[in-house]
Design a protein around this motif. Structure first.
Motif, short mmCIF file in Angstrom:
data_model
loop_
_atom_site.label_atom_id
_atom_site.label_comp_id
_atom_site.label_asym_id
_atom_site.label_seq_id
_atom_site.Cartn_x
_atom_site.Cartn_y
_atom_site.Cartn_z
N LYS A 1 36.48 36.78 90.69
CA LYS A 1 35.94 37.86 91.52
C LYS A 1 34.96 37.32 92.55
O LYS A 1 35.00 37.70 93.73
N ILE A 2 34.08 36.42 92.13
CA ILE A 2 33.11 35.82 93.04
C ILE A 2 33.84 35.12 94.19
O ILE A 2 33.51 35.30 95.37
N CYS A 3 34.85 34.34 93.85
CA CYS A 3 35.60 33.59 94.86
C CYS A 3 36.39 34.51 95.79
O CYS A 3 36.49 34.24 96.99
N GLU A 4 36.92 35.60 95.24
CA GLU A 4 37.66 36.56 96.07
C GLU A 4 36.76 37.24 97.09
O GLU A 4 37.22 37.67 98.15
N LEU B 1 33.99 22.56 91.27
CA LEU B 1 34.25 22.89 89.87
C LEU B 1 34.81 21.65 89.17
O LEU B 1 35.66 20.96 89.75
N THR B 2 34.34 21.38 87.97
CA THR B 2 35.00 20.37 87.14
C THR B 2 35.55 21.09 85.92
O THR B 2 34.91 21.97 85.35
N SER B 3 36.77 20.72 85.54
CA SER B 3 37.42 21.38 84.42
C SER B 3 38.52 20.50 83.86
O SER B 3 39.17 19.77 84.61
N TYR B 4 38.71 20.59 82.57
CA TYR B 4 39.93 20.06 81.99
C TYR B 4 41.01 21.09 82.29
O TYR B 4 40.70 22.26 82.54
N PRO B 5 42.28 20.70 82.26
CA PRO B 5 43.34 21.71 82.48
C PRO B 5 43.20 22.85 81.48
O PRO B 5 42.88 22.63 80.32
N SER B 6 43.38 24.07 81.99
CA SER B 6 43.29 25.24 81.12
C SER B 6 44.29 26.29 81.59
O SER B 6 44.33 26.61 82.77
N VAL C 1 40.89 22.98 97.10
CA VAL C 1 41.38 21.61 97.27
C VAL C 1 41.21 20.97 95.91
O VAL C 1 40.13 21.02 95.32
N LYS C 2 42.28 20.39 95.36
CA LYS C 2 42.23 19.83 94.01
C LYS C 2 42.24 18.31 94.04
O LYS C 2 42.91 17.71 94.84
N MET C 3 41.43 17.74 93.15
CA MET C 3 41.39 16.29 92.97
C MET C 3 41.53 16.03 91.49
O MET C 3 41.02 16.78 90.67
N PHE D 1 42.71 29.21 83.54
CA PHE D 1 42.06 29.01 84.84
C PHE D 1 42.67 29.98 85.85
O PHE D 1 43.89 30.07 85.96
N PRO D 2 41.84 30.72 86.60
CA PRO D 2 42.38 31.73 87.53
C PRO D 2 43.29 31.11 88.60
O PRO D 2 42.87 30.22 89.33
N VAL D 3 44.51 31.59 88.68
CA VAL D 3 45.49 31.07 89.63
C VAL D 3 45.01 31.21 91.07
O VAL D 3 45.17 30.29 91.87
N THR D 4 44.37 32.34 91.39
CA THR D 4 43.93 32.52 92.78
C THR D 4 42.86 31.50 93.17
O THR D 4 42.83 31.05 94.31
N VAL D 5 42.01 31.13 92.22
CA VAL D 5 40.99 30.10 92.51
C VAL D 5 41.69 28.77 92.76
O VAL D 5 41.37 28.05 93.71
N LEU D 6 42.66 28.44 91.92
CA LEU D 6 43.41 27.19 92.11
C LEU D 6 44.14 27.17 93.45
O LEU D 6 44.11 26.17 94.17
#
Length: 118
Positions: free
Chosen positions: A73-76, A91-96, A108-110, A99-104
């Motif tokens: 919601k914050i990102c939207e 954001l740092t995260s292990y795969p989950s 930009v992913k690294m 994880f919100p698809v819209t945020v992904l």
């Protein structure tokens, strides 16, 4: 060029160096590790940074599954009119799977992977 070439290891160390190199070290950079009850604090940090153009890093987002809809919601709600153009949310995260698809999709992913053989 923008991007982080990091040795395998702590992505935060590479991010802190990158922030410093770009003039966003010290008081212009805030980080929080997400876990029990950290969501409201993270939200306030993001709101302040979006306004003043600083950077925020949320670490271990995968640990805050229940807070992910709030993050989405914050990102939207980010719009060019409301957000300082210098603001960055990291954001740092292990795969989950949670994880919100819209945020992904809007990120930009690294990836940070061990060298071959480890």
């Amino acid at each position: 060029s923008s991007g982080i070439n990091a040795e395998y290891g702590d992505p935060m160390a590479a991010l802190l160096k990158f922030a410093d190199d770009k003039g966003f070290g010290g008081a212009k950079f805030n980080a929080i590790s997400l876990g029990q009850g950290q969501g409201p604090i993270a939200k306030k940090m993001i709101e302040a940074a979006a306004e003043d153009g600083s950077w925020v890093a949320l670490q271990n987002v995968h640990l805050a599954v229940s807070w992910m809809p709030q993050l989405e919601k914050i990102c939207e709600d980010f719009t060019p009119e409301k957000v300082n153009s210098n603001f960055r949310l990291w954001l740092t995260s292990y795969p989950s799977p949670k994880f919100p698809v819209t945020v992904l999709q809007n990120s930009v992913k690294m990836t940070n992977e061990p060298p071959t053989g480890l």
